[in-house]
Design a protein around this motif. Structure first.
Motif, PDB file in Angstrom:
ATOM      1  N   GLU A 291      -6.639   2.350 -11.439  1.00 16.49           N
ATOM      2  CA  GLU A 291      -5.700   1.187 -11.617  1.00 16.49           C
ATOM      3  C   GLU A 291      -5.160   1.006 -10.191  1.00 16.49           C
ATOM      4  N   ASP A 292      -4.961   2.359  -9.284  1.00 10.61           N
ATOM      5  CA  ASP A 292      -4.573   2.231  -7.991  1.00 10.61           C
ATOM      6  C   ASP A 292      -5.525   1.578  -7.183  1.00 10.61           C
ATOM      7  N   LEU A 293      -6.739   1.755  -7.432  1.00  5.46           N
ATOM      8  CA  LEU A 293      -7.939   1.150  -6.545  1.00  5.46           C
ATOM      9  C   LEU A 293      -7.756  -0.284  -6.701  1.00  5.46           C
ATOM     10  N   ARG A 294      -7.574  -0.823  -8.043  1.00  8.11           N
ATOM     11  CA  ARG A 294      -7.364  -2.141  -8.131  1.00  8.11           C
ATOM     12  C   ARG A 294      -6.139  -2.664  -7.382  1.00  8.11           C
ATOM     13  N   LYS A 295      -5.333  -2.012  -7.480  1.00  6.33           N
ATOM     14  CA  LYS A 295      -3.942  -2.578  -6.733  1.00  6.33           C
ATOM     15  C   LYS A 295      -4.417  -2.753  -5.164  1.00  6.33           C
TER      16      LYS A 295
ATOM     17  N   LYS B 211     -20.072 -10.006   0.607  1.00  3.47           N
ATOM     18  CA  LYS B 211     -18.693  -9.847   0.329  1.00  3.47           C
ATOM     19  C   LYS B 211     -18.662  -8.686  -0.451  1.00  3.47           C
ATOM     20  N   ILE B 212     -17.269  -7.966  -0.458  1.00  3.84           N
ATOM     21  CA  ILE B 212     -17.275  -6.628  -1.458  1.00  3.84           C
ATOM     22  C   ILE B 212     -16.359  -7.045  -2.621  1.00  3.84           C
ATOM     23  N   GLY B 213     -16.994  -6.826  -3.656  1.00  8.56           N
ATOM     24  CA  GLY B 213     -16.372  -7.237  -4.908  1.00  8.56           C
ATOM     25  C   GLY B 213     -15.815  -5.731  -5.430  1.00  8.56           C
ATOM     26  N   PHE B 214     -14.988  -6.032  -6.549  1.00  2.15           N
ATOM     27  CA  PHE B 214     -14.150  -4.594  -6.804  1.00  2.15           C
ATOM     28  C   PHE B 214     -15.118  -3.563  -7.005  1.00  2.15           C
ATOM     29  N   GLU B 215     -15.983  -3.680  -7.924  1.00  2.00           N
ATOM     30  CA  GLU B 215     -16.978  -2.636  -8.146  1.00  2.00           C
ATOM     31  C   GLU B 215     -17.651  -1.915  -7.045  1.00  2.00           C
ATOM     32  N   GLU B 216     -18.044  -2.766  -5.997  1.00  2.00           N
ATOM     33  CA  GLU B 216     -18.676  -2.451  -4.713  1.00  2.00           C
ATOM     34  C   GLU B 216     -17.495  -1.549  -3.980  1.00  2.00           C
ATOM     35  N   PHE B 217     -16.184  -2.170  -3.988  1.00  2.00           N
ATOM     36  CA  PHE B 217     -15.260  -1.368  -3.401  1.00  2.00           C
ATOM     37  C   PHE B 217     -14.988   0.059  -3.818  1.00  2.00           C
ATOM     38  N   GLN B 218     -14.951   0.062  -5.284  1.00  2.00           N
ATOM     39  CA  GLN B 218     -14.784   1.411  -5.828  1.00  2.00           C
ATOM     40  C   GLN B 218     -15.951   2.294  -5.348  1.00  2.00           C
ATOM     41  N   ARG B 219     -17.191   1.914  -5.302  1.00  2.00           N
ATOM     42  CA  ARG B 219     -18.129   2.656  -5.016  1.00  2.00           C
ATOM     43  C   ARG B 219     -17.982   3.073  -3.326  1.00  2.00           C
ATOM     44  N   LEU B 220     -17.626   2.294  -2.622  1.00  2.00           N
ATOM     45  CA  LEU B 220     -17.632   2.701  -1.188  1.00  2.00           C
ATOM     46  C   LEU B 220     -16.387   3.623  -1.160  1.00  2.00           C
ATOM     47  N   VAL B 221     -15.317   3.356  -1.766  1.00  2.00           N
ATOM     48  CA  VAL B 221     -14.165   4.553  -1.715  1.00  2.00           C
ATOM     49  C   VAL B 221     -14.750   5.973  -2.061  1.00  2.00           C
TER      50      VAL B 221
ATOM     51  N   PHE C 159     -10.922   6.918   3.894  1.00  2.00           N
ATOM     52  CA  PHE C 159     -10.307   6.903   2.467  1.00  2.00           C
ATOM     53  C   PHE C 159      -9.991   8.201   2.202  1.00  2.00           C
ATOM     54  N   GLY C 160     -10.736   9.338   2.683  1.00  2.00           N
ATOM     55  CA  GLY C 160     -10.179  10.815   2.362  1.00  2.00           C
ATOM     56  C   GLY C 160      -9.055  11.201   2.817  1.00  2.00           C
ATOM     57  N   THR C 161      -8.851  10.851   4.114  1.00  2.00           N
ATOM     58  CA  THR C 161      -7.291  11.319   4.812  1.00  2.00           C
ATOM     59  C   THR C 161      -6.238  10.373   4.253  1.00  2.00           C
ATOM     60  N   CYS C 162      -6.535   9.016   4.010  1.00  2.00           N
ATOM     61  CA  CYS C 162      -5.310   8.390   3.631  1.00  2.00           C
ATOM     62  C   CYS C 162      -5.164   8.844   2.021  1.00  2.00           C
ATOM     63  N   GLY C 163      -5.944   9.501   1.330  1.00  2.00           N
ATOM     64  CA  GLY C 163      -5.812   9.833  -0.017  1.00  2.00           C
ATOM     65  C   GLY C 163      -6.371   8.797  -1.206  1.00  2.00           C
ATOM     66  N   LEU C 164      -6.725   7.622  -0.581  1.00  2.00           N
ATOM     67  CA  LEU C 164      -7.482   6.743  -1.732  1.00  2.00           C
ATOM     68  C   LEU C 164      -8.625   7.169  -2.415  1.00  2.00           C
TER      69      LEU C 164
ATOM     70  N   ILE D 218       0.756  -1.269   0.009  1.00  2.00           N
ATOM     71  CA  ILE D 218      -0.019   0.071  -0.087  1.00  2.00           C
ATOM     72  C   ILE D 218       0.862   1.172   0.070  1.00  2.00           C
ATOM     73  N   LEU D 219       2.112   1.096   0.560  1.00  2.00           N
ATOM     74  CA  LEU D 219       2.970   2.262   0.584  1.00  2.00           C
ATOM     75  C   LEU D 219       3.811   2.546  -0.642  1.00  2.00           C
ATOM     76  N   ASP D 220       3.330   1.826  -1.776  1.00  2.00           N
ATOM     77  CA  ASP D 220       3.653   2.249  -2.962  1.00  2.00           C
ATOM     78  C   ASP D 220       2.641   2.787  -3.701  1.00  2.00           C
ATOM     79  N   ILE D 221       1.454   2.933  -3.054  1.00  2.00           N
ATOM     80  CA  ILE D 221       0.233   3.736  -3.711  1.00  2.00           C
ATOM     81  C   ILE D 221       0.050   4.857  -2.861  1.00  2.00           C
TER      82      ILE D 221
END
Length: 109
Positions: free
Chosen positions: A42-46, A97-107, A31-36, A3-6
């Motif tokens: 692409e970074d969200l996928r990582k 569970k949280i899939g990628f699309e759900e994760f993206q919406r959550l972020v 998510f706001g404070t850490c910058g995600l 995560i520190l690479d991102i």
């Protein structure tokens, strides 16, 4: 990949500091404070791949409980209530569970 690479170490430390107390985790604020929330798809996928420890293509409640520790190894484990809150906010299809699309919406909630 780490995560520190991102995300920046200072931003991660600030985000972790905001939720040190039990039941103080607010995923929107985190998510706001850490910058995600400002990162590219692409970074969200990582980051998603890092959080999906078992490589199943989704993040389950067990992985969510360890969520903060993926950002900082000395961070606390999320409470059942905190993990369930994040899962409930993201799990649009009701599979537990949280899939990628759900994760993206959550972020970007």
């Amino acid at each position: 990949m780490k995560i520190l690479d991102i995300l920046g170490a200072g931003d991660i430390n600030s985000a972790i500091s905001e939720c040190k107390a039990l039941d103080s985790f607010d995923f929107k604020k985190f998510f706001g404070t850490c910058g995600l929330s400002k990162k590219s798809m692409e970074d969200l996928r990582k980051v998603f791949a890092i959080l999906d420890q078992d490589g199943s293509g989704s993040i389950d409640k067990t992985e969510l409980k360890l969520f903060l520790q993926y950002f900082s190894t000395d961070a606390r484990v999320l409470s059942d209530k905190e993990a369930q809150s994040m899962l409930s906010a993201a799990d649009n299809d009701g599979d537990g569970k949280i899939g990628f699309e759900e994760f993206q919406r959550l972020v970007h909630f």
